[in-house]
Design an enzyme around this catalytic site. Structure first.
Site, mmCIF file in Angstrom:
data_model
loop_
_atom_site.group_PDB
_atom_site.id
_atom_site.type_symbol
_atom_site.label_atom_id
_atom_site.label_comp_id
_atom_site.label_asym_id
_atom_site.label_seq_id
_atom_site.Cartn_x
_atom_site.Cartn_y
_atom_site.Cartn_z
ATOM 1 N N THR A 194 14.626 -40.728 -5.906
ATOM 2 C CA THR A 194 13.428 -40.663 -6.759
ATOM 3 C C THR A 194 13.628 -39.595 -7.835
ATOM 4 O O THR A 194 14.232 -38.548 -7.591
ATOM 5 C CB THR A 194 12.157 -40.374 -5.947
ATOM 6 O OG1 THR A 194 12.306 -39.116 -5.292
ATOM 7 C CG2 THR A 194 11.899 -41.450 -4.920
ATOM 8 N N ARG A 196 10.995 -38.498 -9.940
ATOM 9 C CA ARG A 196 9.766 -37.755 -10.238
ATOM 10 C C ARG A 196 8.691 -38.188 -9.262
ATOM 11 O O ARG A 196 8.844 -39.182 -8.545
ATOM 12 C CB ARG A 196 9.300 -38.058 -11.666
ATOM 13 C CG ARG A 196 9.054 -39.537 -11.847
ATOM 14 C CD ARG A 196 8.763 -39.967 -13.272
ATOM 15 N NE ARG A 196 8.534 -41.412 -13.277
ATOM 16 C CZ ARG A 196 9.471 -42.340 -13.244
ATOM 17 N NH1 ARG A 196 10.745 -41.982 -13.220
ATOM 18 N NH2 ARG A 196 9.172 -43.619 -13.205
ATOM 19 N N ASP A 221 6.172 -37.041 4.564
ATOM 20 C CA ASP A 221 5.177 -38.109 4.595
ATOM 21 C C ASP A 221 4.695 -38.483 3.182
ATOM 22 O O ASP A 221 4.226 -39.593 2.962
ATOM 23 C CB ASP A 221 3.985 -37.671 5.455
ATOM 24 C CG ASP A 221 4.422 -37.399 6.883
ATOM 25 O OD1 ASP A 221 4.964 -38.315 7.516
ATOM 26 O OD2 ASP A 221 4.261 -36.254 7.358
ATOM 27 N N GLY A 251 11.633 -34.232 4.963
ATOM 28 C CA GLY A 251 10.703 -33.343 4.263
ATOM 29 C C GLY A 251 10.330 -32.161 5.109
ATOM 30 O O GLY A 251 10.952 -31.900 6.148
ATOM 31 N N ARG A 329 7.914 -23.472 0.940
ATOM 32 C CA ARG A 329 8.696 -24.706 1.120
ATOM 33 C C ARG A 329 10.159 -24.441 1.504
ATOM 34 O O ARG A 329 10.754 -25.190 2.257
ATOM 35 C CB ARG A 329 8.619 -25.479 -0.209
ATOM 36 C CG ARG A 329 9.475 -26.678 -0.330
ATOM 37 C CD ARG A 329 9.116 -27.456 -1.560
ATOM 38 N NE ARG A 329 7.875 -28.200 -1.373
ATOM 39 C CZ ARG A 329 7.790 -29.358 -0.727
ATOM 40 N NH1 ARG A 329 8.869 -29.896 -0.240
ATOM 41 N NH2 ARG A 329 6.653 -29.976 -0.581
ATOM 42 N N GLU A 550 -1.100 -34.961 1.245
ATOM 43 C CA GLU A 550 -1.116 -34.879 -0.222
ATOM 44 C C GLU A 550 -2.507 -34.500 -0.690
ATOM 45 O O GLU A 550 -3.500 -35.067 -0.219
ATOM 46 C CB GLU A 550 -0.737 -36.239 -0.830
ATOM 47 C CG GLU A 550 0.662 -36.699 -0.485
ATOM 48 C CD GLU A 550 1.737 -35.810 -1.049
ATOM 49 O OE1 GLU A 550 1.832 -35.690 -2.280
ATOM 50 O OE2 GLU A 550 2.487 -35.206 -0.248
HETATM 51 P P1 ADP Z 1 7.622 -32.675 1.853
HETATM 52 O O1 ADP Z 1 7.265 -33.002 3.262
HETATM 53 O O2 ADP Z 1 8.796 -31.784 1.794
HETATM 54 O O3 ADP Z 1 6.435 -32.167 1.095
HETATM 55 P P2 ADP Z 1 7.225 -35.236 0.594
HETATM 56 O O4 ADP Z 1 7.906 -36.521 0.845
HETATM 57 O O5 ADP Z 1 5.849 -35.096 1.146
HETATM 58 O O6 ADP Z 1 8.103 -34.036 1.149
HETATM 59 O O7 ADP Z 1 7.230 -35.048 -0.969
HETATM 60 C C1 ADP Z 1 6.558 -34.014 -1.607
HETATM 61 C C2 ADP Z 1 6.090 -34.486 -2.956
HETATM 62 O O8 ADP Z 1 7.177 -34.747 -3.811
HETATM 63 C C3 ADP Z 1 5.272 -35.754 -2.915
HETATM 64 O O9 ADP Z 1 4.075 -35.517 -3.593
HETATM 65 C C4 ADP Z 1 6.106 -36.759 -3.670
HETATM 66 O O10 ADP Z 1 5.283 -37.641 -4.382
HETATM 67 C C5 ADP Z 1 6.864 -35.880 -4.625
HETATM 68 N N1 ADP Z 1 8.131 -36.422 -5.150
HETATM 69 C C6 ADP Z 1 8.819 -37.494 -4.776
HETATM 70 N N2 ADP Z 1 9.990 -37.607 -5.457
HETATM 71 C C7 ADP Z 1 10.022 -36.547 -6.298
HETATM 72 C C8 ADP Z 1 10.969 -36.086 -7.275
HETATM 73 N N3 ADP Z 1 12.099 -36.728 -7.497
HETATM 74 N N4 ADP Z 1 10.674 -34.959 -7.923
HETATM 75 C C9 ADP Z 1 9.557 -34.274 -7.673
HETATM 76 N N5 ADP Z 1 8.610 -34.650 -6.775
HETATM 77 C C10 ADP Z 1 8.853 -35.774 -6.098
#
Ligand code: ADP
Ligand code: MG
Length: 572
Positions: A194, A196, A221, A251, A329, A550
């Site tokens: 991904t 963004r 998640d 994550g 984080r 989220e």
């Molecule tokens: P974590 O458990 O570490 O927080 P998540 O899967 O919940 O991991 O992702 C955290 C956030 O990052 C989510 O809001 C997701 O939408 C966002 N996200 C996904 N891909 C990217 C990316 N390439 N760059 C920045 N944010 C991203």
């Protein structure tokens, strides 16, 4: 010695005798002097060293349920006429330097050198590999007592990796621990990194789903939340949400991964072991139904937003910790422990009104019984070599009779509907489906600007420390928040803590949550009840509400559970 090879169709157990499907005597890769007797039954692969001393004839038995795949290979060296077959197991083994067991990789590679002709040896190795793969897939099905038919869908898995999730190591965790396993299991996958936030959501919304057997995320998640909502935003949402989803913990919040690991009956494990466990479930490719909750956010009543949630809706302490701990984080999952301690130091009260529809008001059924029948499918298509469950099966065509879901002994706790404190609100017409929103109609909800229907319970307290609605068992890897939740029980497990709880008592609750004993603590401040729908109206204009971890718009919010509308790769 020529291997004595016998083959037959199952059933392999007759009169209590286990039938041998194949038998052979082989050497291993490292040592051509030592021979092993290898026998395959429908259930096990047994390996025994051939030696003249009885003490040296130790036997190793691998259960085929633990096998993800088997491959036949010709020798690298042209001078070697032999061929090889490698079997890949992930059995539970004692952990090094700690108690308990976790899945660990074991590869068994045998050299087949029965003939002068290398092609004949390769054919023999392929025969072994094929029989082992098929038996291991059959074991899985027998165990779950389900009937299968074919799914006409691509076998390819879209594997979405968020490179920034957790400590920013999702990609290296994938290549280090999962990729090899998927290759061993013959699971074809396309990696998508991904770029963004909302990229995964757009991909799920736009994808040609006929091309994909499953959408799997390697992240926390949050990325699955994007995928679920992308699918539910589609015109063809009803079919799109049938796409099997998968989760690999990469994550900092890996609650769904922890939940499916727990549902598989395994003991709590470390982060890497959880990844192996979820990778194993992914290779096995069995699919179960999963509940989703439809969540309405009403900060602007003229333009309500609807989201779909697979895990949780939180307000107060838990939501604040989730968002405030973002700054930690870099420490991974420990960020929640740090955030909890910091927030405990500045413990505060959150004011609002909470109401809910108790379970038995909807259908009069016994508490805890699932309103939806449990079905399992495999995303496996036809036209593929049967290298794993992915590629040899199947859609369930009959409900599971002995599903753990139906047999779950549900805990019963205080239900404030029957308490003297609770009172009822006036009846209203249910909210009709909003034509502009995709997804199922929320027949249990009325618009947020109207009072809740009369069969709802309005909680008398207005001062809270937290409100947590869960649809799966774990809030984080080590927070077992809703112990009696199952994947598709069609329930919202509502937990709230009233104001007045001391810091020490709250800390004790969170410590108890690590083992899932918090609900049995008889805390006078904690209420647990199972509901189908709920509404929360915070009195403050600013604050934090999270859905699946989220942060969402702050304001009035209501939710209704839709039993088993999504599908998740798991094993019950
Ligand atoms: P974590 O458990 O570490 O927080 P998540 O899967 O919940 O991991 O992702 C955290 C956030 O990052 C989510 O809001 C997701 O939408 C966002 N996200 C996904 N891909 C990217 C990316 N390439 N760059 C920045 N944010 C991203
Ligand atoms: Mg549930």
């Amino acid at each position: 010695m020529e291997p004595k090879t016998t083959e037959s169709d199952p059933p392999s157990h007759r009169n209590g005798i286990t039938k041998v499907l194949q038998y052979g005597e082989f050497t291993t890769t490292g040592n051509r002097k030592v021979r092993y007797a290898v026998s395959l039954t429908e259930r096990d692969l047994t390996i025994q060293k051939i030696t003249s001393t009885p003490a040296g004839r130790s036997k190793v038995v691998f259960n085929l349920r633990d096998c993800v795949g088997c491959r036949a290979l010709s020798a690298d060296d042209n001078a070697d006429a032999g061929a090889y077959f490698s079997v890949y197991f992930y059995p539970f083994k004692r952990r090094w330097m700690s108690s308990g067991v976790a899945r660990q990789r074991v590869e068994q590679c045998f050299r087949v050198a029965l003939f002068q002709d290398p092609r004949a040896n390769l054919e023999e190795a392929e025969k072994w590999a094929d029989t082992i793969r098929k038996s291991s897939v059959r074991q899985q099905h027998l165990r779950n007592r389900v009937l299968y038919s074919e799914v006409h869908r691509s076998c390819n898995v879209m594997l979405l990796v968020n490179p920034h999730s957790g400590k920013g190591q999702a990609l290296s965790l994938f290549t280090g621990h999962v990729q090899r396993m998927l290759n061993e299991a013959g699971v074809p996958h396309t990696l998508v990194i991904t770029e963004r936030q909302n990229h995964a959501r757009e991909l799920a919304r736009e994808a040609d789903l006929s091309q994909w057997g499953a959408l799997v995320i390697m992240s926390g998640d949050g990325l699955l939340f994007e995928v679920v909502n992308g699918l539910m935003e589609r015109e063809d949402w009803e079919e799109a949400i049938q796409t099997p989803l998968g989760i690999l913990p990469g994550g900092s919040g890996n609650a769904l991964a922890a939940s499916i690991h727990h549902y598989s009956g395994a003991q709590p494990v470390s982060s890497k072991e959880l990844l192996i466990s979820c990778g194993f479930l992914l290779c096995k490719g069995l699919v179960s139904r999963m509940d989703l909750a439809s969540v309405h956010l009403g900060s602007s009543p003229s333009n309500p937003t609807r989201l779909f949630s697979f895990l949780s809706l939180a307000w107060g302490f838990v939501a604040d910790v989730d968002v405030e701990s973002e700054k930690y984080r870099h420490v991974g999952a420990a960020r929640f422990t740090m955030g909890t301690l910091v927030r405990l130091a500045s413990l505060r009260v959150y004011k609002g009104r909470l109401a809910y529809l108790p379970v038995d008001e909807v259908d009069g059924e016994e508490d805890g019984q699932s309103p939806v029948s449990l079905e399992m499918t495999s995303m496996s298509p036809q036209h593929q070599p049967p290298s794993s469950a992915f590629c040899s099966s199947t859609l369930l065509c009959q409900p599971l009779k002995d599903s753990p879901c139906q047999n779950t002994a549900h805990l019963t706790f205080h239900n404030s509907r029957n308490s003297n404190n609770a009172f009822k609100a006036k009846k209203r017409e249910p909210m009709s489906a909003n034509a502009t929103l995709t997804g199922p109609p929320d027949s249990l909800l009325v618009p947020l600007d109207q009072p809740v229907p009369s069969d709802w319970v309005v909680v008398p307290e207005e001062d809270f420390v937290l409100m947590l609605a869960m649809y799966q068992s774990h809030l984080a890897k080590d927070l077992y928040a809703a112990p009696d939740s199952t994947l598709d029980d069609g329930l919202i497990h509502l937990i709230y803590v009233r104001a007045g709880i001391s810091r020490t008592a709250l800390l004790r609750l969170f410590l108890a949550m690590k083992k899932g004993t918090h609900l049995a603590n008889n805390s006078p401040h904690l209420v647990y009840t199972r509901v189908r729908a709920l509404r929360l109206e915070p009195y403050s204009s600013k604050g934090v509400i999270t859905v699946d971890g989220e942060m969402v718009e702050y304001g009035p919010v209501q939710a209704q559970v839709h039993g088993g509308i999504a599908r998740l790769i798991t094993r019950l």
